[in-house]
Write a protein that holds these residues in place. Structure first.
Motif, PDB file in Angstrom:
ATOM      1  N   ARG A  54       0.858  -1.252   0.035  1.00 26.76           N
ATOM      2  CA  ARG A  54      -0.079  -0.083   0.025  1.00 26.76           C
ATOM      3  C   ARG A  54       0.856   1.262  -0.013  1.00 26.76           C
ATOM      4  NH1 ARG A  54      -5.280  -1.514   0.921  1.00 26.76           N
ATOM      5  NH2 ARG A  54      -5.723  -3.537   1.873  1.00 26.76           N
ATOM      6  N   THR A  55       2.059   1.154   0.665  1.00 26.16           N
ATOM      7  CA  THR A  55       2.869   2.508   0.859  1.00 26.16           C
ATOM      8  C   THR A  55       3.536   2.617  -0.570  1.00 26.16           C
ATOM      9  OG1 THR A  55       3.318   1.963   3.111  1.00 26.16           O
ATOM     10  CG2 THR A  55       5.082   3.439   1.967  1.00 26.16           C
ATOM     11  N   TRP A  56       3.915   1.513  -1.339  1.00 28.41           N
ATOM     12  CA  TRP A  56       4.471   1.728  -2.581  1.00 28.41           C
ATOM     13  C   TRP A  56       3.451   2.227  -3.688  1.00 28.41           C
ATOM     14  CZ3 TRP A  56       9.154   2.681  -3.534  1.00 28.41           C
ATOM     15  CH2 TRP A  56      10.185   2.191  -2.757  1.00 28.41           C
ATOM     16  N   LEU A  57       1.970   1.852  -3.477  1.00 32.41           N
ATOM     17  CA  LEU A  57       1.017   2.203  -4.385  1.00 32.41           C
ATOM     18  C   LEU A  57       0.710   3.778  -4.264  1.00 32.41           C
ATOM     19  CD1 LEU A  57      -1.677  -0.580  -3.983  1.00 32.41           C
ATOM     20  CD2 LEU A  57      -0.085  -0.060  -6.044  1.00 32.41           C
ATOM     21  N   ASP A  58       1.149   4.286  -3.128  1.00 32.80           N
ATOM     22  CA  ASP A  58       1.155   5.785  -2.798  1.00 32.80           C
ATOM     23  C   ASP A  58       2.090   6.599  -3.525  1.00 32.80           C
ATOM     24  OD1 ASP A  58      -1.400   5.281  -1.584  1.00 32.80           O
ATOM     25  OD2 ASP A  58      -0.537   5.379   0.467  1.00 32.80           O
ATOM     26  N   VAL A  59       3.371   6.013  -4.091  1.00 34.48           N
ATOM     27  CA  VAL A  59       4.371   6.823  -4.324  1.00 34.48           C
ATOM     28  C   VAL A  59       3.984   7.489  -5.826  1.00 34.48           C
ATOM     29  CG1 VAL A  59       6.586   6.757  -5.446  1.00 34.48           C
ATOM     30  CG2 VAL A  59       6.137   5.364  -3.513  1.00 34.48           C
ATOM     31  N   LYS A  60       4.033   8.954  -5.897  1.00 38.89           N
ATOM     32  CA  LYS A  60       3.695   9.584  -6.785  1.00 38.89           C
ATOM     33  C   LYS A  60       4.537  10.795  -7.164  1.00 38.89           C
ATOM     34  CE  LYS A  60      -1.246   8.886  -5.930  1.00 38.89           C
ATOM     35  NZ  LYS A  60      -1.774   8.746  -4.713  1.00 38.89           N
ATOM     36  N   ASP A  61       5.533  10.906  -6.321  1.00 43.75           N
ATOM     37  CA  ASP A  61       6.486  11.999  -6.447  1.00 43.75           C
ATOM     38  C   ASP A  61       7.988  11.549  -5.610  1.00 43.75           C
ATOM     39  OD1 ASP A  61       6.327  12.718  -3.745  1.00 43.75           O
ATOM     40  OD2 ASP A  61       4.647  14.414  -4.402  1.00 43.75           O
ATOM     41  N   PRO A  62       9.001  12.319  -5.778  1.00 43.23           N
ATOM     42  CA  PRO A  62      10.071  12.153  -5.050  1.00 43.23           C
ATOM     43  C   PRO A  62       9.970  12.258  -3.445  1.00 43.23           C
ATOM     44  CG  PRO A  62      10.593  13.488  -6.700  1.00 43.23           C
ATOM     45  CD  PRO A  62       9.210  13.648  -6.799  1.00 43.23           C
ATOM     46  N   ASP A  63       9.211  13.078  -2.918  1.00 42.32           N
ATOM     47  CA  ASP A  63       8.973  12.956  -1.452  1.00 42.32           C
ATOM     48  C   ASP A  63       8.249  11.655  -1.089  1.00 42.32           C
ATOM     49  OD1 ASP A  63      10.210  15.488  -1.141  1.00 42.32           O
ATOM     50  OD2 ASP A  63       8.338  16.647  -1.149  1.00 42.32           O
ATOM     51  N   SER A  64       7.119  11.115  -1.800  1.00 43.08           N
ATOM     52  CA  SER A  64       6.536   9.967  -1.652  1.00 43.08           C
ATOM     53  C   SER A  64       7.453   8.884  -1.621  1.00 43.08           C
ATOM     54  CB  SER A  64       5.574  10.025  -2.183  1.00 43.08           C
ATOM     55  OG  SER A  64       5.332   9.825  -3.687  1.00 43.08           O
ATOM     56  N   PHE A  65       8.403   8.894  -2.643  1.00 37.43           N
ATOM     57  CA  PHE A  65       9.374   7.888  -2.844  1.00 37.43           C
ATOM     58  C   PHE A  65      10.251   7.583  -1.800  1.00 37.43           C
ATOM     59  CE2 PHE A  65      13.317   6.151  -4.315  1.00 37.43           C
ATOM     60  CZ  PHE A  65      12.934   4.910  -4.793  1.00 37.43           C
ATOM     61  N   LYS A  66      10.863   8.872  -1.170  1.00 32.71           N
ATOM     62  CA  LYS A  66      11.517   8.942  -0.129  1.00 32.71           C
ATOM     63  C   LYS A  66      10.917   8.421   1.168  1.00 32.71           C
ATOM     64  CE  LYS A  66      14.218  12.042   2.702  1.00 32.71           C
ATOM     65  NZ  LYS A  66      14.412  13.344   3.419  1.00 32.71           N
ATOM     66  N   LYS A  67       9.587   8.599   1.107  1.00 30.78           N
ATOM     67  CA  LYS A  67       8.969   8.337   2.442  1.00 30.78           C
ATOM     68  C   LYS A  67       8.801   6.608   2.472  1.00 30.78           C
ATOM     69  CE  LYS A  67       4.654   8.775   4.862  1.00 30.78           C
ATOM     70  NZ  LYS A  67       3.190   9.333   4.921  1.00 30.78           N
ATOM     71  N   ALA A  68       8.348   6.177   1.238  1.00 28.07           N
ATOM     72  CA  ALA A  68       8.204   4.777   1.106  1.00 28.07           C
ATOM     73  C   ALA A  68       9.437   3.955   1.195  1.00 28.07           C
ATOM     74  CB  ALA A  68       7.785   4.397  -0.553  1.00 28.07           C
ATOM     75  N   MET A  69      10.769   4.586   0.769  1.00 29.11           N
ATOM     76  CA  MET A  69      11.918   4.052   1.255  1.00 29.11           C
ATOM     77  C   MET A  69      12.408   4.033   2.574  1.00 29.11           C
ATOM     78  SD  MET A  69      13.392   2.849  -1.354  1.00 29.11           S
ATOM     79  CE  MET A  69      14.960   2.648  -0.975  1.00 29.11           C
ATOM     80  N   GLU A  70      11.988   4.979   3.473  1.00 29.28           N
ATOM     81  CA  GLU A  70      12.018   5.145   4.677  1.00 29.28           C
ATOM     82  C   GLU A  70      11.257   4.148   5.557  1.00 29.28           C
ATOM     83  OE1 GLU A  70      11.294   9.223   5.736  1.00 29.28           O
ATOM     84  OE2 GLU A  70      13.261   9.975   5.127  1.00 29.28           O
ATOM     85  N   THR A  71      10.093   3.977   5.052  1.00 32.91           N
ATOM     86  CA  THR A  71       9.167   2.892   5.467  1.00 32.91           C
ATOM     87  C   THR A  71       9.505   1.578   5.165  1.00 32.91           C
ATOM     88  OG1 THR A  71       6.896   4.451   5.217  1.00 32.91           O
ATOM     89  CG2 THR A  71       6.669   2.153   5.663  1.00 32.91           C
ATOM     90  N   GLN A  72      10.018   1.217   4.332  1.00 33.49           N
ATOM     91  CA  GLN A  72      10.690   0.123   4.028  1.00 33.49           C
ATOM     92  C   GLN A  72      11.728  -0.411   4.798  1.00 33.49           C
ATOM     93  OE1 GLN A  72      10.171  -1.439   0.336  1.00 33.49           O
ATOM     94  NE2 GLN A  72      11.190  -3.252   0.962  1.00 33.49           N
ATOM     95  N   GLN A  73      12.629   0.534   5.035  1.00 31.81           N
ATOM     96  CA  GLN A  73      13.799   0.320   5.989  1.00 31.81           C
ATOM     97  C   GLN A  73      13.072  -0.023   7.344  1.00 31.81           C
ATOM     98  OE1 GLN A  73      16.285   3.649   5.515  1.00 31.81           O
ATOM     99  NE2 GLN A  73      17.457   2.682   3.704  1.00 31.81           N
ATOM    100  N   LYS A  74      12.184   0.684   7.914  1.00 36.19           N
ATOM    101  CA  LYS A  74      11.584   0.659   9.199  1.00 36.19           C
ATOM    102  C   LYS A  74      11.056  -0.771   9.130  1.00 36.19           C
ATOM    103  CE  LYS A  74       8.430   2.398  12.390  1.00 36.19           C
ATOM    104  NZ  LYS A  74       6.958   3.177  12.543  1.00 36.19           N
ATOM    105  N   THR A  75      10.121  -1.254   7.919  1.00 39.62           N
ATOM    106  CA  THR A  75       9.508  -2.470   8.001  1.00 39.62           C
ATOM    107  C   THR A  75      10.583  -3.481   7.981  1.00 39.62           C
ATOM    108  OG1 THR A  75       7.605  -1.505   7.085  1.00 39.62           O
ATOM    109  CG2 THR A  75       8.019  -3.861   6.904  1.00 39.62           C
ATOM    110  N   ALA A  76      11.706  -3.484   7.256  1.00 44.92           N
ATOM    111  CA  ALA A  76      12.801  -4.600   7.317  1.00 44.92           C
ATOM    112  C   ALA A  76      13.208  -4.822   8.646  1.00 44.92           C
ATOM    113  CB  ALA A  76      13.850  -4.044   6.438  1.00 44.92           C
ATOM    114  N   GLY A  77      13.341  -3.741   9.604  1.00 43.29           N
ATOM    115  CA  GLY A  77      13.960  -3.861  10.819  1.00 43.29           C
ATOM    116  C   GLY A  77      12.964  -4.511  11.697  1.00 43.29           C
ATOM    117  N   GLU A  78      11.700  -4.161  11.476  1.00 43.61           N
ATOM    118  CA  GLU A  78      10.762  -4.855  12.460  1.00 43.61           C
ATOM    119  C   GLU A  78      10.336  -6.286  11.907  1.00 43.61           C
ATOM    120  OE1 GLU A  78       7.042  -2.177  11.488  1.00 43.61           O
ATOM    121  OE2 GLU A  78       7.738  -0.578  12.809  1.00 43.61           O
ATOM    122  N   PHE A  79      10.425  -6.521  10.525  1.00 40.45           N
ATOM    123  CA  PHE A  79      10.219  -7.721  10.188  1.00 40.45           C
ATOM    124  C   PHE A  79      11.600  -8.812  10.938  1.00 40.45           C
ATOM    125  CE2 PHE A  79      11.757 -11.178   7.165  1.00 40.45           C
ATOM    126  CZ  PHE A  79      10.481 -11.765   7.187  1.00 40.45           C
TER     127      PHE A  79
END
Length: 118
Positions: A54-79
């Motif tokens: 869902r986070t990646w589906l919301d990527v529409k611009d560089p800022d949302s891409f950056k946010k998705a990358m940050e979320t991905q890193q956080k999720t990887a740690g939680e995983f």
């Protein structure tokens, strides 16, 4: 029933039936805990994956891409933390089952020896 038959029946129950029933109950409890832990883990992993999608589906611009990358890193740690915790939980369940089984085997052996002496 005569006394010899009754004694034999009691010995059979004490040496075979009762220990097998106890082991079966312990095994059922073990499998119940194991399956529950696996289902919990599968649900958590699925929820993480869906949230990431869902986070990646919301990527529409560089800022949302950056946010998705940050979320991905956080999720990887939680995983990784979740996998570690799940591994420890399953290991603990297995160790408990092994210990309980060993204790039951020792008790059964003692009962069998005592019964044989009679």
């Amino acid at each position: 029933m005569n006394k010899a038959t009754e004694k034999t029946t009691q010995q059979f129950d004490s040496v075979f039936v009762s220990p097998m029933r106890s082991y079966t109950l312990t095994a059922l409890d073990y499998y119940d805990q194991l399956v529950s832990a696996q289902l919990d883990a599968a649900r958590a992993y699925s929820d993480m994956a869906i949230a990431q999608a869902r986070t990646w589906l919301d990527v529409k611009d560089p800022d949302s891409f950056k946010k998705a990358m940050e979320t991905q890193q956080k999720t990887a740690g939680e995983f990784m933390e979740r996998v570690k915790g799940d591994t420890e939980k399953v290991t603990s369940i297995g160790q408990s089952f092994a210990q309980d089984s060993q204790n039951m085997a020792e008790e059964t052996t003692k009962k069998a020896v005592e019964t044989a002496k009679q």
